[in-house]
Design a protein around this motif. Sequence first.
Motif, short mmCIF file in Angstrom:
data_model
loop_
_atom_site.label_atom_id
_atom_site.label_comp_id
_atom_site.label_asym_id
_atom_site.label_seq_id
_atom_site.Cartn_x
_atom_site.Cartn_y
_atom_site.Cartn_z
N GLU A 54 -42.73 -5.30 37.80
CA GLU A 54 -42.16 -6.29 38.72
C GLU A 54 -40.64 -6.28 38.66
N ARG A 59 -41.54 -11.31 51.58
CA ARG A 59 -42.99 -11.08 51.44
C ARG A 59 -43.43 -11.22 49.99
N TRP A 60 -42.61 -10.70 49.06
CA TRP A 60 -42.97 -10.76 47.64
C TRP A 60 -43.07 -12.22 47.20
N GLN A 80 -43.47 -14.97 49.03
CA GLN A 80 -44.56 -15.69 49.69
C GLN A 80 -45.91 -15.28 49.13
N ARG A 81 -46.08 -14.01 48.85
CA ARG A 81 -47.35 -13.55 48.26
C ARG A 81 -47.54 -14.13 46.86
N GLU A 82 -46.48 -14.22 46.11
CA GLU A 82 -46.56 -14.67 44.72
C GLU A 82 -46.74 -16.18 44.61
N SER A 95 -47.40 -18.62 47.28
CA SER A 95 -48.06 -19.38 48.34
C SER A 95 -49.57 -19.36 48.14
N ASP A 96 -50.23 -20.29 48.86
CA ASP A 96 -51.70 -20.32 48.90
C ASP A 96 -52.33 -20.48 47.52
#
Length: 495
Positions: free
Chosen positions: A277, A295-296, A298-300, A302-303
């Motif tokens: 990372e 993107r990194w 938000q992927r890490e 979020s949700d």
Amino acid sequence: MKLVIAERDDKEREAIRWLVSAYSLPIEQVYTAATVEEMMALLEREAPELLYVELDMIPYEQWGKAASCIRLFCQRVIAATAEATFARAKQAIDWQCVDLLVKPLEPAKLKQALRTAASFSAGDGRSRASVGVGGYDDDYRSLFVDERVDVSTHVWLVQAEQPAFSSEVVRFLTGYPFRRRARVLPLTHMAACLFPELPGDGKEEAWKMLRDWEEDHHEPLAVVIMPPDGRRSVRERYQAARRLLETTFFIGYRQVIAPAPDDGPWRHLDPFLTPEEQRQWIEMLERFDHEAVKRWLQREFSDWTSPFPSPEMVRTRLTSILAQIRRFMKTYRLDRGATEREYMRLFQEILYNPVLYRIVQELILFLHRLLDEARQAAEDARVDAIERGLRYMEAHFRDPSLSLEQAAAAAGRSPAYFSHLLSKKRGVTFRQWLTNRRLEEAKRLLRQTDLSIKEIAEQTGFRTAHYLTRVFKAELNQTPTAYRDEQRSYRSSPR
């Protein structure tokens, strides 16, 4: 209002006492303590509205006892430390301090912290110690002591997203026409409501109260409801409610949060970036790639779904990203002026913002501006050659064929000149830096994994296990296997 000053340094104590009198704050009585024991005795005897405490004065073995005493007998805390570390910041977060000051103290910042804390306490209308009419003392006691098991009481915790609204929340709840009699107990940055009885699980009543609050207030509110379950005492359900309240970090406010079957311990999260990372971040930043960074993140972050990780671990992970950003800023000489001030503001957001998605949003916006500035800096040829070379070496040290020529080319300098700069600015040769970095990574893998010596050698840039062992013995005077056994023995031994 009462203030306790817990500080080891005699001059610091007197200086703070003088500042309190000079600033005309609404503080009538000031007590001082030079030891943890004196501080706890004063807190228990005086139940002050405000405590100034030097975190460094509290030994590890007394931390739990001091923390319990502070939570029970004090409304507002201002912490100070000479160690500007995340560990100290986390301790201040755990205590929900009004502010964390870093020594040497700046009078203006101390003045602002005291005024903020005093305004909070003044707005509460009453202190914990004085709320004793009509049985409130017993109600407070039920939150902290399991002297009796009252399994029929509904327990709510109500908290505004911003601590500045805490006193307003208490006033609203105190005057709110609940359908059943409620005890409203002001706590630090929140309020507890105890209902001897409520229809059903109380969720409908909580949503009605939340809607009524929002008719006159824009500040988001969260309510945790803990209905009677026939087993747990008020104290046990209060503790469970505090744990549920922390999930607002992931799900936000404007919520009525009820216990669910999948509630359990925080799930594991490695708070630090892995080597892979770190390499990704170095590459994304070096490419000035706004979209990849976005993107990194938000992927890490979020949700999230239950079970959640500990919010403190997530904050630590975010500071690991900040460490990469910091090095990038230094490379492009952006660690100054407005950009530096913005970076420090972002650090405060990570430590104190109560909602994760807002932190991530602020981080994305900051990086968008930073990458634009860095791109311009690169075009202006203001890049530090040593930092460029070191970033390349950090990203490729696992490659056994990494050479001085490659690092120098990445830095835009000749091998001889880059070697000269490295020795002059960092005090090491290229080969020394490479060996030290590979050994550092090998030690980490020996401590944290069960990989064989051969596998570790392959992952750290040593061509063979024999070569790794030889270098290890030369530098540390022990074999890798002996080092691993020693570390495991240390971790498993009783403290």
